[in-house]
Write a protein that holds these residues in place. Structure first.
Motif, mmCIF file in Angstrom:
data_model
loop_
_atom_site.group_PDB
_atom_site.id
_atom_site.type_symbol
_atom_site.label_atom_id
_atom_site.label_comp_id
_atom_site.label_asym_id
_atom_site.label_seq_id
_atom_site.Cartn_x
_atom_site.Cartn_y
_atom_site.Cartn_z
ATOM 1 N N ASP A 263 33.657 8.237 -15.738
ATOM 2 C CA ASP A 263 33.432 6.523 -15.405
ATOM 3 C C ASP A 263 33.248 5.932 -16.551
ATOM 4 N N GLY A 264 34.412 6.107 -17.642
ATOM 5 C CA GLY A 264 34.395 5.548 -18.686
ATOM 6 C C GLY A 264 34.724 4.180 -19.065
ATOM 7 N N GLY A 265 35.102 3.338 -17.831
ATOM 8 C CA GLY A 265 35.608 2.101 -18.013
ATOM 9 C C GLY A 265 37.043 2.197 -18.174
ATOM 10 N N ILE A 266 37.582 2.887 -17.994
ATOM 11 C CA ILE A 266 39.261 2.761 -18.022
ATOM 12 C C ILE A 266 39.689 2.472 -16.584
ATOM 13 N N ARG A 267 40.547 1.354 -16.576
ATOM 14 C CA ARG A 267 41.042 0.761 -15.320
ATOM 15 C C ARG A 267 42.690 0.886 -15.264
ATOM 16 N N LEU A 268 42.907 1.353 -14.095
ATOM 17 C CA LEU A 268 44.560 1.428 -13.809
ATOM 18 C C LEU A 268 45.096 0.494 -12.990
ATOM 19 N N SER A 269 46.292 -0.081 -13.274
ATOM 20 C CA SER A 269 46.958 -1.098 -12.592
ATOM 21 C C SER A 269 48.293 -0.989 -12.627
ATOM 22 N N ASP A 270 49.018 -1.862 -11.813
ATOM 23 C CA ASP A 270 50.701 -2.076 -11.570
ATOM 24 C C ASP A 270 51.220 -0.694 -11.776
ATOM 25 N N PRO A 271 51.101 0.014 -10.791
ATOM 26 C CA PRO A 271 51.929 1.281 -10.719
ATOM 27 C C PRO A 271 53.464 0.836 -10.365
ATOM 28 N N THR A 272 54.204 1.405 -11.350
ATOM 29 C CA THR A 272 55.799 1.249 -10.890
ATOM 30 C C THR A 272 56.477 2.580 -10.511
ATOM 31 N N TRP A 273 55.666 3.573 -10.568
ATOM 32 C CA TRP A 273 56.265 4.932 -10.018
ATOM 33 C C TRP A 273 55.087 5.917 -9.743
#
Length: 503
Positions: A263-273
């Motif tokens: 839980d190192g604060g990385i945020r994922l968003s807006d997947p395109t594939w």
């Protein structure tokens, strides 16, 4: 160019029909079109994808892209010598720069491969193909084809027909062309070696690094791309109650990132594939049936270790393209086409073995020492050492069949001399001038000649690269492999070989 007949306005004709507009099909189309052959390339997809997929050009593919005139554009969109940052238990433990110990040399201009998303590679090739007046025909699906001694007739799902002298299936691992031919695709599917992959925006990471987390029970890799807001994610899949991999979602990607980074604060968003895959290791037992050929994933699939899938397909296409062009344009007899399978099938078998071995090295390294994907970075994955010494086109000399090296000469690079759909006859020393003149006259249209003198090669780069002492001749094929090394008195043999090409 296409033609129609009054009897059937839905039938058109071309020299070569390519099924599949990925990197393999586009490379093949460019190679054929620049040689002057008529070509059509169809793809069932209605839109061009924007997925990163196969994300790297290796050193040999970069040389071939230079030959096609797209190397500089690819380099401007890619990253060399990416730094791999490895983590264990959520903590960064090591940085490794790909091919950090390599520098360009006179005979090898690229010390590093190029990290570039596949959609951009395809875009660059489409732009080059457009310069020849050819564009992929989207939404065109092959329904079937027939062939006889005169040609191939392909039928599309909308009822249109295309007559072609030859057809090439560049239509992927599930290739309908291969299946229609009844060609075996032997090998194995490693169900336990499954991965998820996708393109996402990433917040909280430095894009100067390819970040890689490898723990005993999970793996995550986040790879940035130059000029793009999206990164490629690869990792281990979540599994359902039945133990089978679950379909990838943004939420599952985020859970994987939280797990690996603690839980190192990385945020994922807006997947395109999104995609999920299992590792397949399979190869067609033939690359040709009559007038129909297979190339790229349609002919061979394997582990992603080493990033050789797309590169092997590009190199298949470059090998096949000049041969098809020579035959349809009347420069060579159809027997030349036999050398495609003769040369590329053993290379595909070698690639399957290599990628299996490199995958094992990564898996074992991760278990034992936290090693990451740097375990695949070897000379083999550059494919600069791939040659065809066993080929019927290896006509003599110690280096016959091998890659033709570059060299810096007074007036530029040898690769600039080679670029194009012609053979090149290098003459070393003034004693080769008569042979160059004779071959240039008798093989006009097939051959470019180039004299290498002490003044042209003052530092001896070319002589050392080709191992030539005194006066001599070196014949280089259109795909930049050596056909023949010989004494300066063997010009007549060069002429005879070229005029009987494929016979």
């Amino acid at each position: 160019m296409t033609t129609t007949t009054a009897a059937d306005a839905t039938t058109t004709a071309t020299d070569v029909l390519i099924v599949g507009a990925g990197p393999t099909g586009l490379t093949l189309a460019c190679t054929l079109a620049r040689a002057g052959a008529s070509v059509r390339i169809i793809d069932k997809s209605r839109e061009f994808h924007r997925a990163s997929r196969g994300k790297g050009l290796n050193q040999r593919s970069r040389e071939l892209f230079d030959d096609l005139g797209v190397g500089a554009e690819a380099a401007a969109s890619g990253t060399e010598h990416i730094t791999l940052r490895k983590y264990r238990d959520g903590v960064a433990i090591a940085d490794t720069v790909t091919f950090a110990d390599r520098t360009p040399t006179p005979d090898t201009p690229y010390a590093s491969g190029l990290l570039i998303p596949q959609w951009r590679t395809e875009e660059i090739l489409r732009h080059k193909l457009a310069e020849y007046g050819v564009a992929p025909e989207r939404g065109c699906e092959l329904a079937g084809f027939t062939q006889d001694t005169d040609g191939v007739v392909a039928t599309l799902t909308d009822g249109r027909r295309i007559e072609a002298a030859y057809l090439v299936g560049c239509d992927g691992g599930h290739s309908p062309v291969r299946k229609a031919l009844g060609v075996g695709f032997e090998g194995a599917t490693h169900a336990e070696e499954s991965m998820v992959i996708g393109d996402v925006r990433v917040d909280g990471l430095d894009p100067a690094y390819w970040h890689q987390w490898f723990d005993e029970d999970a793996a995550l890799m986040l790879c940035p791309f130059r000029g793009s807001t999206h990164w490629q994610l690869q990792g281990t899949p979540e599994r359902g109650a039945d133990g089978r991999p679950a379909a990838p979602t943004l939420e599952s990607f985020q859970r994987l990132a939280d797990r690996c980074t603690r839980d190192g604060g990385i945020r994922l968003s807006d997947p395109t594939w999104f995609s999920a895959y299992r590792i397949n290791v399979r190869m067609a037992d033939r690359f040709r049936v009559g007038r129909v050929f297979l190339a790229g994933d349609a002919a061979h699939v394997h582990s992603i270790a080493g990033g050789l899938g797309m590169n092997t397909g590009i190199q298949d296409a470059f090998n096949l393209g000049w041969k098809l062009a020579y035959v349809v344009l009347g420069h060579a007899a159809p027997g030349l086409l036999d050398t495609y399978e003769e040369e590329r099938l053993p290379v595909a078998a070698w690639t399957l073995d290599l990628t299996d071995e490199r995958l094992r090295a990564v898996v074992e390294g991760v278990k034992e020492a936290g090693v990451g994907t740097e375990a695949v970075i070897t000379d083999d994955v550059t494919t600069l050492g791939v040659g065809y010494g066993w080929s019927a086109l290896a006509w003599g000399g110690e280096k016959a069949g091998g890659r033709a090296p570059d060299a810096l000469c007074r007036n530029g690079r040898l690769f600039d001399v080679f670029a194009g759909p012609h053979f090149t006859l290098l003459g070393f020393g003034r004693g080769s001038e008569a042979a160059l003149a004779e071959a240039g006259e008798k093989c006009a249209g097939l051959l470019r000649t180039h004299l290498v003198t002490e003044q042209d090669d003052p530092d001896g780069h070319a002589r050392r690269a080709y191992g030539v002492e005194g006066d001599g001749l070196v014949l280089v094929r259109p795909d930049n492999h050596i056909a023949l090394s010989a004494g300066a008195d063997r010009g007549a043999e060069v002429v005879d070989r070229l005029l009987r090409l494929g016979r």
